[in-house]
Write an enzyme that holds these catalytic residues in place. Structure first.
Site: not given
Length: 310
Positions: A108, A135, A138, A230, A270, A298
Site C-alpha cells: 500500500r 485499488h 476494493q 468515496d 469504500c 474485502r
C-alpha cells in the site's frame, strides 16, 4: 496460479484490475462466494504474507491479516517505521531480500511506479493493496457485493459520484469487464485519467457495457442500480481539503439524488466516510446502503486472491 481445478489462473502479480480478464474476475468472485459460504476450502498453511504499508489502513490491513490467518497462514508487518524501507533502502534491494523470506507481498503506497518496481525485482507475488492510481482489491469486493444483492451485472448501471481517483479507475476497469455500465460524475479537472477511460471504453466495446464521464451527478445517477462514492480528499491531499469541499459540494449522495436512481438501487462507499460531505447520514444509514456488506467482502475477496496467488 491455479484454483478450483483450473478455474482461476492469473499472475504472477495483481497490480491492476487490467491484470485480470472477465473470466478470471468472475471465477475469483465465484471462489470468494464459495469461501464465504463455507462451500469451498483453501489452505495457505505454512505461507507468510508481508505487509508493506506506507499509508494508513483499517479495512485493507485487517482484512488481509484475517484472511491469511483464517486460511492457515501468517502475516508479518513490514512497516517503514520498523524496517529499512523507512530509511531509504532502494526498492529493488528490499524486494529481492523479502523474496527470500516471505511468500507474497501486499503493498500500500503512493506511486503505482513504486509498486511496479517491487513486482519487477521480487520473485514472489505482489498485490496492490492501494496506490494513488488503482485499488483493485476494493473493487473485487465491490463486484462481489453487487452480485450478491442484485444477482447479475448484465444490463445494470453503476454511477460513481465524486473524485475520479484510484477507486474510480479500478471501478472503470473492473465493471466494464463483467458487463456493468459505468457513469462517473466529477467536476472539471477531477475526472479519471484519460488513458484509463479510453482503456475502459475499449473493453466496454467488447462486453456490451457503456462508459460515461459527466459533470452532472443527476444525469449520472438517473436509473442507476448502484450508487457509489468515496471521500473527496484522499490521503496525501489534505492541504486541498477546504478547496475540494467547496468544489465537490454538488456531488453529495443525498436523498434527492437517490430518488433519481432505480427504486431498488443499492449504495456503496469504500470507507472511511465523511458523513455530511460526500454522503449524508440519512443515506449511509438508510435502507439502500450495503456498505457494511461491502466492507465485509474485502475479507472474502482477498481470501480468493491470496489463495489464487500464493
Amino acid at each position: 496460479m491455479n484454483v478450483l481445478g483450473g478455474a482461476v489462473r492469473f499472475g504472477p502479480d495483481l497490480l491492476s484490475l487490467d491484470d485480470l480478464d472477465e473470466s478470471q474476475i468472475l471465477a475469483l468472485l465465484d471462489f470468494a462466494g464459495r469461501l464465504k459460504a463455507g462451500r469451498q476450502v483453501a489452505s495457505l498453511q505454512g505461507k507468510v504474507l508481508g505487509l508493506v504499508f506506507l499509508k494508513a489502513s483499517t479495512r485493507t490491513r485487517v482484512s488481509f491479516s484475517v484472511a491469511m490467518y483464517q486460511l492457515g497462514g501468517q502475516v508479518i508487518d513490514l512497516s517503514p517505521n520498523t524496517t529499512q524501507v523507512g530509511r531509504g533502502e532502494p526498492v529493488r534491494d528490499t524486494a529481492r531480500v523479502l523474496s527470500r523470506y516471505v511468500d507474497g507481498l501486499a503493498i500500500r503506497t503512493f506511486a503505482q511506479a513504486e509498486l511496479e518496481e517491487y513486482a519487477r525485482y521480487a520473485d514472489i507475488p505482489v498485490i496492490n493493496a492501494l496506490t494513488d492510481y488503482e485499488h483493485p482489491c476494493q473493487v473485487l469486493a465491490d463486484l462481489l457485493t453487487i452480485e450478491e444483492h442484485l444477482g447479475t451485472f448484465a444490463a445494470l448501471k453503476l454511477a460513481y459520484i465524486g473524485d475520479g481517483n484510484n477507486v474510480a479507475h479500478s471501478l472503470l476497469l473492473g465493471c466494464v469487464k463483467v458487463g456493468l455500465s459505468v457513469a462517473i460524475a466529477a467536476p472539471d479537472g477531477y475526472t479519471p485519467e484519460r488513458a484509463v477511460v479510453e482503456r475502459a471504453r475499449a473493453i466496454a466495446a467488447r462486453t456490451g457495457a457503456t462508459v460515461e464521464i459527466l459533470a452532472d451527478p443527476a444525469q449520472a445517477v438517473r436509473g442507476a442500480h448502484v450508487l457509489y462514492t468515496d471521500v473527496w480528499t484522499s490521503m496525501g491531499q489534505e492541504e486541498e481539503a477546504r478547496r475540494r469541499r467547496a468544489l465537490f459540494a454538488p456531488y453529495q449522495i443525498d436523498d434527492r439524488l437517490l430518488r433519481l436512481a432505480h427504486p431498488k438501487a443499492i449504495v456503496l462507499h469504500c470507507l472511511p466516510a465523511h458523513r455530511g460531505e460526500e454522503i449524508t447520514e440519512q443515506v449511509i444509514e438508510g435502507p439502500h446502503a450495503r456498505i457494511w456488506d461491502q466492507a465485509e467482502n474485502r475479507l472474502h475477496a482477498q481470501k480468493a486472491v491470496l489463495a489464487a496467488l500464493l
